[in-house]
Design a protein around this motif. Structure first.
Motif, PDB file in Angstrom:
ATOM      1  N   MET A   1       0.814  -1.215   0.000  1.00 21.45           N
ATOM      2  CA  MET A   1       0.000   0.000   0.000  1.00 21.45           C
ATOM      3  C   MET A   1       0.846   1.262   0.000  1.00 21.45           C
ATOM      4  SD  MET A   1      -3.087  -1.078  -0.257  1.00 21.45           S
ATOM      5  CE  MET A   1      -4.027   0.405   0.147  1.00 21.45           C
ATOM      6  N   HIS A   2       2.151   1.117  -0.204  1.00 22.83           N
ATOM      7  CA  HIS A   2       3.047   2.268  -0.362  1.00 22.83           C
ATOM      8  C   HIS A   2       4.108   1.854  -1.367  1.00 22.83           C
ATOM      9  CE1 HIS A   2       5.682   5.630   0.373  1.00 22.83           C
ATOM     10  NE2 HIS A   2       4.841   6.141   1.270  1.00 22.83           N
ATOM     11  N   ILE A   3       4.440   2.725  -2.293  1.00 26.45           N
ATOM     12  CA  ILE A   3       5.387   2.374  -3.339  1.00 26.45           C
ATOM     13  C   ILE A   3       6.764   2.042  -2.775  1.00 26.45           C
ATOM     14  CG2 ILE A   3       6.025   4.791  -3.777  1.00 26.45           C
ATOM     15  CD1 ILE A   3       5.864   1.767  -6.262  1.00 26.45           C
ATOM     16  N   VAL A   4       7.098   2.596  -1.625  1.00 26.24           N
ATOM     17  CA  VAL A   4       8.381   2.281  -0.990  1.00 26.24           C
ATOM     18  C   VAL A   4       8.473   0.785  -0.689  1.00 26.24           C
ATOM     19  CG1 VAL A   4       9.766   2.600   1.088  1.00 26.24           C
ATOM     20  CG2 VAL A   4       8.740   4.573  -0.036  1.00 26.24           C
ATOM     21  N   THR A   5       7.462   0.249  -0.010  1.00 22.84           N
ATOM     22  CA  THR A   5       7.484  -1.173   0.327  1.00 22.84           C
ATOM     23  C   THR A   5       7.407  -2.028  -0.933  1.00 22.84           C
ATOM     24  OG1 THR A   5       5.093  -1.026   0.753  1.00 22.84           O
ATOM     25  CG2 THR A   5       6.556  -0.917   2.646  1.00 22.84           C
ATOM     26  N   GLY A   6       6.630  -1.578  -1.906  1.00 18.64           N
ATOM     27  CA  GLY A   6       6.512  -2.343  -3.151  1.00 18.64           C
ATOM     28  C   GLY A   6       7.836  -2.473  -3.877  1.00 18.64           C
ATOM     29  N   ASN A   7       8.557  -1.362  -3.998  1.00 14.91           N
ATOM     30  CA  ASN A   7       9.846  -1.395  -4.695  1.00 14.91           C
ATOM     31  C   ASN A   7      10.868  -2.235  -3.940  1.00 14.91           C
ATOM     32  OD1 ASN A   7       9.261   0.075  -7.016  1.00 14.91           O
ATOM     33  ND2 ASN A   7       9.697   2.039  -6.064  1.00 14.91           N
ATOM     34  N   ILE A   8      10.873  -2.133  -2.623  1.00 13.45           N
ATOM     35  CA  ILE A   8      11.807  -2.925  -1.821  1.00 13.45           C
ATOM     36  C   ILE A   8      11.549  -4.416  -2.020  1.00 13.45           C
ATOM     37  CG2 ILE A   8      12.459  -3.562   0.549  1.00 13.45           C
ATOM     38  CD1 ILE A   8      11.826  -0.617   1.321  1.00 13.45           C
ATOM     39  N   LEU A   9      10.303  -4.813  -1.911  1.00 14.54           N
ATOM     40  CA  LEU A   9       9.946  -6.227  -1.992  1.00 14.54           C
ATOM     41  C   LEU A   9      10.110  -6.781  -3.403  1.00 14.54           C
ATOM     42  CD1 LEU A   9       6.832  -5.993   0.306  1.00 14.54           C
ATOM     43  CD2 LEU A   9       8.916  -7.259   0.834  1.00 14.54           C
ATOM     44  N   ALA A  10       9.746  -5.987  -4.400  1.00 15.49           N
ATOM     45  CA  ALA A  10       9.902  -6.439  -5.786  1.00 15.49           C
ATOM     46  C   ALA A  10      11.377  -6.640  -6.127  1.00 15.49           C
ATOM     47  CB  ALA A  10       9.271  -5.431  -6.742  1.00 15.49           C
ATOM     48  N   SER A  11      12.223  -5.766  -5.613  1.00 13.09           N
ATOM     49  CA  SER A  11      13.660  -5.899  -5.843  1.00 13.09           C
ATOM     50  C   SER A  11      14.223  -7.164  -5.214  1.00 13.09           C
ATOM     51  CB  SER A  11      14.408  -4.678  -5.284  1.00 13.09           C
ATOM     52  OG  SER A  11      14.015  -3.498  -5.959  1.00 13.09           O
ATOM     53  N   GLU A  12      13.532  -7.654  -4.182  1.00 12.90           N
ATOM     54  CA  GLU A  12      13.949  -8.893  -3.516  1.00 12.90           C
ATOM     55  C   GLU A  12      13.371 -10.132  -4.186  1.00 12.90           C
ATOM     56  OE1 GLU A  12      15.982  -9.302  -0.587  1.00 12.90           O
ATOM     57  OE2 GLU A  12      16.556  -7.293  -1.286  1.00 12.90           O
ATOM     58  N   GLY A  13      12.641  -9.922  -5.280  1.00 10.78           N
ATOM     59  CA  GLY A  13      12.076 -11.049  -6.014  1.00 10.78           C
ATOM     60  C   GLY A  13      10.709 -11.485  -5.541  1.00 10.78           C
ATOM     61  N   LYS A  14      10.102 -10.751  -4.610  1.00  8.21           N
ATOM     62  CA  LYS A  14       8.784 -11.099  -4.117  1.00  8.21           C
ATOM     63  C   LYS A  14       7.699 -10.702  -5.123  1.00  8.21           C
ATOM     64  CE  LYS A  14      10.308 -12.846  -0.404  1.00  8.21           C
ATOM     65  NZ  LYS A  14      10.170 -14.305  -0.159  1.00  8.21           N
ATOM     66  N   LYS A  15       6.634 -11.476  -5.144  1.00  8.68           N
ATOM     67  CA  LYS A  15       5.489 -11.127  -5.984  1.00  8.68           C
ATOM     68  C   LYS A  15       4.719 -10.000  -5.296  1.00  8.68           C
ATOM     69  CE  LYS A  15       4.153 -15.422  -5.945  1.00  8.68           C
ATOM     70  NZ  LYS A  15       3.347 -16.655  -6.147  1.00  8.68           N
ATOM     71  N   VAL A  16       4.570  -8.891  -6.002  1.00  6.60           N
ATOM     72  CA  VAL A  16       3.987  -7.691  -5.403  1.00  6.60           C
ATOM     73  C   VAL A  16       2.805  -7.199  -6.233  1.00  6.60           C
ATOM     74  CG1 VAL A  16       4.395  -5.274  -4.800  1.00  6.60           C
ATOM     75  CG2 VAL A  16       6.186  -6.981  -4.367  1.00  6.60           C
ATOM     76  N   MET A  17       1.703  -6.922  -5.555  1.00  6.93           N
ATOM     77  CA  MET A  17       0.585  -6.202  -6.143  1.00  6.93           C
ATOM     78  C   MET A  17       0.617  -4.802  -5.534  1.00  6.93           C
ATOM     79  SD  MET A  17      -1.835  -6.403  -8.363  1.00  6.93           S
ATOM     80  CE  MET A  17      -2.130  -8.171  -8.576  1.00  6.93           C
ATOM     81  N   GLN A  18       1.068  -3.836  -6.307  1.00  7.73           N
ATOM     82  CA  GLN A  18       1.283  -2.481  -5.803  1.00  7.73           C
ATOM     83  C   GLN A  18       0.051  -1.605  -6.028  1.00  7.73           C
ATOM     84  OE1 GLN A  18       3.902  -0.998  -4.071  1.00  7.73           O
ATOM     85  NE2 GLN A  18       2.333   0.597  -3.905  1.00  7.73           N
ATOM     86  N   MET A  19      -0.492  -1.092  -4.931  1.00  9.77           N
ATOM     87  CA  MET A  19      -1.609  -0.153  -5.042  1.00  9.77           C
ATOM     88  C   MET A  19      -1.070   1.250  -5.275  1.00  9.77           C
ATOM     89  SD  MET A  19      -4.918   0.217  -4.925  1.00  9.77           S
ATOM     90  CE  MET A  19      -5.652  -1.123  -3.948  1.00  9.77           C
ATOM     91  N   ILE A  20      -1.540   1.898  -6.313  1.00 11.67           N
ATOM     92  CA  ILE A  20      -1.181   3.290  -6.559  1.00 11.67           C
ATOM     93  C   ILE A  20      -2.147   4.155  -5.761  1.00 11.67           C
ATOM     94  CG2 ILE A  20      -0.943   5.111  -8.290  1.00 11.67           C
ATOM     95  CD1 ILE A  20      -0.293   2.982 -10.334  1.00 11.67           C
ATOM     96  N   THR A  21      -1.622   4.749  -4.712  1.00 13.43           N
ATOM     97  CA  THR A  21      -2.469   5.485  -3.768  1.00 13.43           C
ATOM     98  C   THR A  21      -2.379   6.992  -3.936  1.00 13.43           C
ATOM     99  OG1 THR A  21      -0.653   5.367  -2.176  1.00 13.43           O
ATOM    100  CG2 THR A  21      -2.343   3.667  -2.020  1.00 13.43           C
ATOM    101  N   ASP A  22      -1.400   7.465  -4.706  1.00 10.50           N
ATOM    102  CA  ASP A  22      -1.187   8.898  -4.835  1.00 10.50           C
ATOM    103  C   ASP A  22      -2.054   9.503  -5.936  1.00 10.50           C
ATOM    104  OD1 ASP A  22       1.319   9.561  -3.062  1.00 10.50           O
ATOM    105  OD2 ASP A  22       1.748   7.669  -4.071  1.00 10.50           O
ATOM    106  N   PRO A  23      -2.431  10.770  -5.794  1.00 12.59           N
ATOM    107  CA  PRO A  23      -3.224  11.420  -6.842  1.00 12.59           C
ATOM    108  C   PRO A  23      -2.438  11.669  -8.118  1.00 12.59           C
ATOM    109  CG  PRO A  23      -2.616  12.994  -5.133  1.00 12.59           C
ATOM    110  CD  PRO A  23      -2.229  11.638  -4.627  1.00 12.59           C
TER     111      PRO A  23
END
Length: 205
Positions: free
Chosen positions: A153-175
């Motif tokens: 639910m935050h792009i910071v966590t999404g980018n960190i986890l995706a870089s680690e090879g985790k499957k990520v569903m990233q919610m775009i929460t910003d306007p």
């Protein structure tokens, strides 16, 4: 344990949150606030009344909580979904940066011209903010053994986890869609959702 430099009473909770994320149907990770005393209550530990929460982003917190509540239904059910905010597990030393960011946010909220400048910075990205380095270790640790797709639910966590090879569903929460959202967009393990119509029109034409 990945991080020994956290409050003693939080160490067992840290492990419990990690295990709950690994076993739930919908693991949710975000960066929005530190609510350590509420965590103690949630995990049936004694809370202190003189501690205050540190909220970095009310929007990110409320959206993440809204998704979790929708998944839970009438009561909290860790099997259905579990929400963890990495901010709670930043090291004691690094937590000074979290407090500093929180204080800066309160000042910005009182001065419209500073809010305008902040929005300009946000539009181009947040990759240089010190707090990002601080939430990276706990985010990696929390997600290290998760096999299911993680809802970020935050792009910071999404980018960190995706870089680690985790499957990520990233919610775009910003306007507005910042460059941060494109950092790992090419990865096959990174997918996106949008929270409302405005970013949908920008990001998913």
């Amino acid at each position: 344990m990945q991080n020994n430099d956290i409050a003693k009473e939080l160490k067992n909770i840290y492990q419990a949150d990690k295990k709950l994320l690994e076993n739930t149907q919908v693991p949710i990770i975000t960066v929005s606030a530190a609510f350590k005393e509420d965590l103690k209550g949630l995990h049936h530990q004694k809370e202190k009344d003189n501690s205050t929460d540190i909220v970095l982003s009310r929007a990110h917190y409320s959206m993440a909580m809204g998704v979790a509540v929708q998944a839970w239904g009438e009561k909290i059910d860790p099997k259905k979904a579990w929400l963890v905010d990495s901010t709670n597990y930043v090291s004691n030393q690094a937590f000074k940066s979290v407090i500093f960011t929180h204080e800066i946010g309160k000042i910005i909220a009182r001065w419209p011209i500073l809010k305008t400048l902040k929005d300009m910075v946000d539009k181009f990205g947040r990759s240089k903010m010190p707090i990002l380095d601080n939430v990276t270790p706990p985010t990696i640790y929390l997600g290290s053994n998760i096999k299911k797709t993680i809802l970020s639910m935050h792009i910071v966590t999404g980018n960190i986890l995706a870089s680690e090879g985790k499957k990520v569903m990233q919610m775009i929460t910003d306007p507005h869609v910042r460059s941060d959202y494109l950092e790992n967009a090419q990865l096959p393990n990174m997918r996106f959702l949008v929270f409302d119509e405005q970013p949908k029109q920008i990001f998913l034409p």
